[in-house]
Design a protein around this motif. Structure first.
Motif, mmCIF file in Angstrom:
data_model
loop_
_atom_site.group_PDB
_atom_site.id
_atom_site.type_symbol
_atom_site.label_atom_id
_atom_site.label_comp_id
_atom_site.label_asym_id
_atom_site.label_seq_id
_atom_site.Cartn_x
_atom_site.Cartn_y
_atom_site.Cartn_z
ATOM 1 N N GLU A 103 0.835 -1.193 0.000
ATOM 2 C CA GLU A 103 0.000 0.000 0.000
ATOM 3 C C GLU A 103 0.874 1.249 0.000
ATOM 4 N N THR A 104 0.491 2.215 -0.831
ATOM 5 C CA THR A 104 1.247 3.453 -0.997
ATOM 6 C C THR A 104 0.276 4.627 -0.957
ATOM 7 N N ASP A 105 0.714 5.748 -0.399
ATOM 8 C CA ASP A 105 -0.115 6.955 -0.393
ATOM 9 C C ASP A 105 0.076 7.721 -1.699
ATOM 10 N N ALA A 131 -4.762 6.095 0.110
ATOM 11 C CA ALA A 131 -3.964 4.874 0.195
ATOM 12 C C ALA A 131 -4.456 3.870 -0.831
#
Length: 147
Positions: A103-105, A131
């Motif tokens: 997961e990445t913002d 996210a």
């Protein structure tokens, strides 16, 4: 017909170019932004009320065709999804899978149509990131499932 939906409907049926027509609204959009559509939708889904124990907090609207695919994500609320025509395939994962989904913002943005007809992503004013997982499930599904 609501002008925004009319424009989307035209785009959906034109199937020209490489755009993927997908109308996505959040924050109780059906009741807040498209109340004229409510006469075609039941006020509550009895199964949803029985399972969740309350009326829905939000009723959202998403419209797309077989070109639209949702990215891997987690929803903070319960969901009941209704497909009017066609099918939507979900890949549900247990919460223990979260550390493996990368997961990445990402900055929140909205697509707008420019005067030349092309879409452009415009960053939202809010500084709240969104996210999302960069994991794709194509090719890892079991036989018989579709993406």
């Amino acid at each position: 017909m609501i002008p925004e939906i009319q424009e989307f409907w035209t785009c959906l049926h034109s199937q020209q170019g490489d755009e993927v027509p997908y109308l996505s609204r959040q924050n109780d959009s059906l009741r807040e932004e498209f109340p004229s559509l409510l006469e075609d939708v039941p006020e509550i889904i009895s199964l949803a009320k029985e399972v969740c124990g309350n009326d829905p907090e939000a009723v959202n609207l998403w419209i797309g065709d077989d070109r639209s695919v949702s990215s891997c994500h987690k929803d903070p609320y319960e969901n009941f999804y209704v497909v009017v025509r066609g099918e939507k395939v979900f890949t549900l994962l247990p919460p223990a899978s979260a550390p493996f989904l990368h997961e990445t913002d990402f900055p929140a943005a909205t697509y707008i149509r420019k005067s030349d007809g092309k879409l452009e992503a415009v960053l939202d004013d809010a500084n709240d990131p969104v996210a999302c997982s960069i994991t794709h499930f194509e090719g890892i599904l079991t036989k018989g499932q579709r993406v």
